[in-house]
Design a protein around this motif. Sequence first.
Motif, PDB file in Angstrom:
ATOM      1  N   LYS B   9       0.837  -1.202   0.000  1.00 37.74           N
ATOM      2  CA  LYS B   9       0.000   0.000   0.000  1.00 37.74           C
ATOM      3  C   LYS B   9       0.875   1.256   0.000  1.00 37.74           C
ATOM      4  CE  LYS B   9      -3.922  -0.484   2.190  1.00 37.74           C
ATOM      5  NZ  LYS B   9      -4.810  -0.685   3.326  1.00 37.74           N
ATOM      6  N   ILE B  10       0.590   2.146  -0.947  1.00 35.39           N
ATOM      7  CA  ILE B  10       1.266   3.448  -0.972  1.00 35.39           C
ATOM      8  C   ILE B  10       0.265   4.493  -0.478  1.00 35.39           C
ATOM      9  CG2 ILE B  10       2.317   5.227  -2.424  1.00 35.39           C
ATOM     10  CD1 ILE B  10       3.099   3.041  -4.396  1.00 35.39           C
ATOM     11  N   VAL B  11       0.655   5.273   0.513  1.00 32.95           N
ATOM     12  CA  VAL B  11      -0.251   6.297   1.038  1.00 32.95           C
ATOM     13  C   VAL B  11       0.347   7.680   0.766  1.00 32.95           C
ATOM     14  CG1 VAL B  11      -1.267   7.259   3.135  1.00 32.95           C
ATOM     15  CG2 VAL B  11      -1.252   4.801   2.788  1.00 32.95           C
ATOM     16  N   LEU B  12      -0.496   8.567   0.210  1.00 29.46           N
ATOM     17  CA  LEU B  12      -0.047   9.938  -0.078  1.00 29.46           C
ATOM     18  C   LEU B  12      -0.466  10.851   1.076  1.00 29.46           C
ATOM     19  CD1 LEU B  12       0.141   8.619  -2.874  1.00 29.46           C
ATOM     20  CD2 LEU B  12      -0.822  10.690  -3.843  1.00 29.46           C
ATOM     21  N   LEU B  82      -2.024   4.832  11.224  1.00 24.38           N
ATOM     22  CA  LEU B  82      -2.021   3.966  12.398  1.00 24.38           C
ATOM     23  C   LEU B  82      -2.561   2.570  12.067  1.00 24.38           C
ATOM     24  CD1 LEU B  82      -3.401   6.371  15.160  1.00 24.38           C
ATOM     25  CD2 LEU B  82      -1.095   5.451  15.035  1.00 24.38           C
ATOM     26  N   ASP B  83      -3.679   2.549  11.326  1.00 30.15           N
ATOM     27  CA  ASP B  83      -4.378   1.271  11.129  1.00 30.15           C
ATOM     28  C   ASP B  83      -3.899   0.497   9.903  1.00 30.15           C
ATOM     29  OD1 ASP B  83      -5.766   2.069  13.296  1.00 30.15           O
ATOM     30  OD2 ASP B  83      -7.653   2.520  12.258  1.00 30.15           O
ATOM     31  N   ASP B  84      -3.581   1.250   8.830  1.00 31.26           N
ATOM     32  CA  ASP B  84      -3.287   0.558   7.569  1.00 31.26           C
ATOM     33  C   ASP B  84      -1.823   0.136   7.441  1.00 31.26           C
ATOM     34  OD1 ASP B  84      -5.852   1.495   7.279  1.00 31.26           O
ATOM     35  OD2 ASP B  84      -5.661   1.764   5.125  1.00 31.26           O
ATOM     36  N   ARG B  85      -0.971   0.736   8.270  1.00 29.44           N
ATOM     37  CA  ARG B  85       0.468   0.423   8.230  1.00 29.44           C
ATOM     38  C   ARG B  85       0.977   0.333   6.782  1.00 29.44           C
ATOM     39  NH1 ARG B  85       2.474  -2.412  13.608  1.00 29.44           N
ATOM     40  NH2 ARG B  85       0.839  -1.706  14.966  1.00 29.44           N
ATOM     41  N   PRO B  86       1.044   1.485   6.092  1.00 29.99           N
ATOM     42  CA  PRO B  86       1.413   1.454   4.659  1.00 29.99           C
ATOM     43  C   PRO B  86       2.819   0.920   4.414  1.00 29.99           C
ATOM     44  CG  PRO B  86       1.388   3.690   5.533  1.00 29.99           C
ATOM     45  CD  PRO B  86       0.832   2.822   6.602  1.00 29.99           C
ATOM     46  N   SER B  87       2.998   0.369   3.209  1.00 25.54           N
ATOM     47  CA  SER B  87       4.333  -0.103   2.827  1.00 25.54           C
ATOM     48  C   SER B  87       5.213   1.082   2.474  1.00 25.54           C
ATOM     49  CB  SER B  87       4.249  -1.002   1.611  1.00 25.54           C
ATOM     50  OG  SER B  87       3.212  -1.905   1.735  1.00 25.54           O
ATOM     51  N   LEU B  88       4.562   2.133   2.002  1.00 29.44           N
ATOM     52  CA  LEU B  88       5.313   3.303   1.559  1.00 29.44           C
ATOM     53  C   LEU B  88       4.479   4.561   1.746  1.00 29.44           C
ATOM     54  CD1 LEU B  88       8.087   3.562   0.344  1.00 29.44           C
ATOM     55  CD2 LEU B  88       7.087   3.364  -1.920  1.00 29.44           C
ATOM     56  N   LEU B  89       5.116   5.607   2.230  1.00 28.68           N
ATOM     57  CA  LEU B  89       4.418   6.886   2.381  1.00 28.68           C
ATOM     58  C   LEU B  89       5.054   7.887   1.429  1.00 28.68           C
ATOM     59  CD1 LEU B  89       4.048   7.934   6.120  1.00 28.68           C
ATOM     60  CD2 LEU B  89       2.265   7.690   4.442  1.00 28.68           C
ATOM     61  N   LEU B  90       4.243   8.555   0.628  1.00 31.17           N
ATOM     62  CA  LEU B  90       4.784   9.632  -0.195  1.00 31.17           C
ATOM     63  C   LEU B  90       4.375  10.940   0.465  1.00 31.17           C
ATOM     64  CD1 LEU B  90       3.978   8.429  -3.842  1.00 31.17           C
ATOM     65  CD2 LEU B  90       5.978   7.945  -2.431  1.00 31.17           C
ATOM     66  N   HIS B  91       5.321  11.643   1.058  1.00 32.51           N
ATOM     67  CA  HIS B  91       4.989  12.941   1.653  1.00 32.51           C
ATOM     68  C   HIS B  91       5.190  14.006   0.594  1.00 32.51           C
ATOM     69  CE1 HIS B  91       5.807  16.384   4.650  1.00 32.51           C
ATOM     70  NE2 HIS B  91       4.550  16.356   4.272  1.00 32.51           N
ATOM     71  N   VAL B  92       4.081  14.567   0.121  1.00 34.50           N
ATOM     72  CA  VAL B  92       4.151  15.549  -0.962  1.00 34.50           C
ATOM     73  C   VAL B  92       4.209  16.946  -0.342  1.00 34.50           C
ATOM     74  CG1 VAL B  92       3.074  16.331  -3.108  1.00 34.50           C
ATOM     75  CG2 VAL B  92       2.687  13.994  -2.304  1.00 34.50           C
ATOM     76  N   VAL B  93       5.226  17.713  -0.733  1.00 30.49           N
ATOM     77  CA  VAL B  93       5.342  19.084  -0.219  1.00 30.49           C
ATOM     78  C   VAL B  93       5.417  20.060  -1.387  1.00 30.49           C
ATOM     79  CG1 VAL B  93       6.498  18.399   1.922  1.00 30.49           C
ATOM     80  CG2 VAL B  93       7.873  19.046  -0.064  1.00 30.49           C
ATOM     81  N   ASP B  94       5.017  21.283  -1.101  1.00 28.47           N
ATOM     82  CA  ASP B  94       5.120  22.370  -2.076  1.00 28.47           C
ATOM     83  C   ASP B  94       6.516  22.973  -1.936  1.00 28.47           C
ATOM     84  OD1 ASP B  94       5.073  24.809  -3.359  1.00 28.47           O
ATOM     85  OD2 ASP B  94       3.059  25.358  -2.690  1.00 28.47           O
ATOM     86  N   VAL B 115       9.106   6.567   4.432  1.00 33.07           N
ATOM     87  CA  VAL B 115       8.678   7.774   3.732  1.00 33.07           C
ATOM     88  C   VAL B 115       9.623   8.169   2.588  1.00 33.07           C
ATOM     89  CG1 VAL B 115       9.763   9.262   5.489  1.00 33.07           C
ATOM     90  CG2 VAL B 115       7.928  10.180   4.095  1.00 33.07           C
ATOM     91  N   ILE B 116       8.992   8.612   1.509  1.00 36.17           N
ATOM     92  CA  ILE B 116       9.727   9.229   0.392  1.00 36.17           C
ATOM     93  C   ILE B 116       9.233  10.669   0.317  1.00 36.17           C
ATOM     94  CG2 ILE B 116      10.016   9.286  -2.124  1.00 36.17           C
ATOM     95  CD1 ILE B 116       9.594   6.254  -2.137  1.00 36.17           C
ATOM     96  N   LEU B 117      10.161  11.601   0.226  1.00 39.55           N
ATOM     97  CA  LEU B 117       9.750  13.016   0.150  1.00 39.55           C
ATOM     98  C   LEU B 117       9.607  13.412  -1.317  1.00 39.55           C
ATOM     99  CD1 LEU B 117       9.237  15.739   1.585  1.00 39.55           C
ATOM    100  CD2 LEU B 117      11.685  16.190   1.388  1.00 39.55           C
ATOM    101  N   VAL B 118       8.425  13.905  -1.673  1.00 42.23           N
ATOM    102  CA  VAL B 118       8.174  14.366  -3.049  1.00 42.23           C
ATOM    103  C   VAL B 118       8.107  15.890  -3.018  1.00 42.23           C
ATOM    104  CG1 VAL B 118       6.620  14.240  -5.024  1.00 42.23           C
ATOM    105  CG2 VAL B 118       6.863  12.265  -3.513  1.00 42.23           C
ATOM    106  N   VAL B 119       9.136  16.525  -3.577  1.00 39.62           N
ATOM    107  CA  VAL B 119       9.175  17.989  -3.586  1.00 39.62           C
ATOM    108  C   VAL B 119       8.515  18.451  -4.882  1.00 39.62           C
ATOM    109  CG1 VAL B 119      10.648  20.021  -3.399  1.00 39.62           C
ATOM    110  CG2 VAL B 119      11.307  17.913  -2.248  1.00 39.62           C
TER     111      VAL B 119
END
Lengths: 58, 650
Positions: B9-12, B82-94, B115-119
């Motif tokens: 699961k990838i969560v944005l 908390l509940d889904d425990r993602p395999s990957l988090l994409l933290h999207v920032v401006d 986490v992967i940071l998406v600038v």
Amino acid sequence: MICGYCSKEIPDKVGLNSCGGCGSRCRKIHCPYCGYANPAPGKFLERLLNPKTKKEDV
Amino acid sequence: MHDEVTTPKIVLVGNPNVGKSVLFNVLTGSYTTVSNYPGTSVEVSSGRCRIDGRNFEVLDTPGMYSLMPITEEERVARKILLDDRPSLLLHVVDARNIERMLPMTLQLIEARQPVILVVNILDEAERLGMKFDLPRLQQNLGIPVVGTVMKRRQGLDELQRVIASYQGPTPPAEPYAADLEADIAQLSGFLTGDYPLGARATAILLMQRDHEVEELVQLEEGEGFPLIAPVLHSIKFNRRADLNLQISLELKRITRKMLSGALQQEVADHPPFSERLSRVAMNPITGVPLLLLVLYFGLYQFVGNFGAGTLVDFLEGTLFEKYINPAVINFLHGLTDIYWLRELLAGEYGLWTLGVRYAIALVLPIVGTFFLVFSILEDTGYFPRLAMLVDRMFKQIGLSGRAVIPMVLGFGCGTMATMVTRTLETRRERVIATMLLALAIPCSAQLGVILGLLSVVPGALMVWVVVMLGIFLLIGFLSARVMPGENPVFYMEIPPMRMPQLRNVMVKTLTRMQSYFLEILPLFLVASVILWAGKMSGILEHVVSSMTPVVTTLGLPVQASAAFIFGFFRRDFGAAGLYDLQTKGLLSPVQLTVAAVTLTLFVPCIASFLMMKKERGLKVSLAIFVFVSLLAFATGWSLNKFLLMTGLLS
């Protein structure tokens, strides 16, 4: 809606929350982050504000 | 469907309006569903994508500003973590606001999230002169960083490559200050359960009084929780004043460290005008003169002279007096010969002559001009800077810069401002703010009428300003000494200063005027009926004569009693009554000033009192009511004596 004080985005679902102090519907949206009372436009002004209610892609 | 259980699961995640949804659509194409998160009305989009031969489930979460949720949307976003425990988090920032958004990346790292940071929006950031060294940022943070312009799909290939090859692990968090670290270590040492956010982040959220996390810990630790509770209570108590401020400052410090060498901002010869103005507004040496300029041109010249002078003269003196009133009164009188009905419709306290005329010709132009100035200032982002400017002064009167919100709103309407005092942190601050609002903050209509009235008498406005400011500071200062409690800590993130947008300003002004008018018109009409009934039954005469000794003690004419009675219905109604007295030539300069000061300090209107009772309880509100009334008359009496003795305004 963007809060006029802290500039954070107020989720649409926050909705109107008039204080009820004077018995009137004063149409205020209180920012959940800072508590500032933002004026909520009526239907006519809302149309004026967002003619097409489309969000800009970023 | 057979791979549903094992599909990674990838969560944005990220702030609102940073391009999460665009990224979600780009990743998932048209294979998406939107549904309410269970038990809430918050929508969450989910879809699927295939990267490098592997299937992924993708979730687009509602916007969140930090791991500590305030809104239902943020709560849902965190619940997914908390509940889904993602395999990957994409933290999207401006990219343009990376300094304000990176603290959440640090929180995610602290929570050991993959986490992967998406600038994102790199192109616009570069246009603003920001130069990113993303490999350096990646090195500093210890997590993958990808730069994108998602609306043009720029950076998509690299992002997919990074997703496909992501192996983790998330590096340990940068340490905070030693004392804070000691408390975090002590608390996290007790946490033995399996926490989705890790022991460290869970301990920090516990310290920050996150009730959901506390419930989770109680559940997870079971019988071990009583061992944690006293430690937690002790840390919370010792850090009750400034924990959030300290964590926020630490996150900012680490953010600057992470960006060092990774972001260069082209320094122009002169910083942008908005930046310079922002600094000017917050610096006490330049901020106070700027505030005085705003008050002089915004309130005195525009609201006082133009709104309460020119506009009211035109509406009341010309339009109503010469054209509308004679026609309407003739028409109403033509309808009936019955005396009491004629009086009710167009008599001294008639629905038209008092209710409608006061609302449209006297109050509306004043609040209209006030709301216009207010909306312009609001749209520029001036108010948060004002809060920073007055924070130090407010601390002397038991308040903090946070109290600027109810104080500023109080100039619009005291009732609503009294409700907003609930956002203040301590009870002491809430009581002091409520009292000062009831005492020394005039609402827009009252302020406008008073500015308009007093500006025609040289020196009167200055006396009014000095007395009001003096009472505000003196009573605040004394309250802060008399009432026990600690000084609140105030901090806030200052949003950028901007040019006011015409459409925003007009819509806000018109909305406020519409709400205000719809609110006051029925009240003015009801007040007219009550006054008419009082006149018809003779009760009003008794009330006025019972007020007469008080009013004459203040050195005012008997007719001023009516303005005070009006004022109890609404402050602006009373101020309009004062306006009538002045235009009839019944007040000398001294009387006008004394009446204006007394009426401003006088008890708040009925609605405001009811709100006080609701927010502070009957005992406190009654105490405020009695205190404010006595102080108003005592100040009026003293001022009258002082002015007569010194001959200041004679």
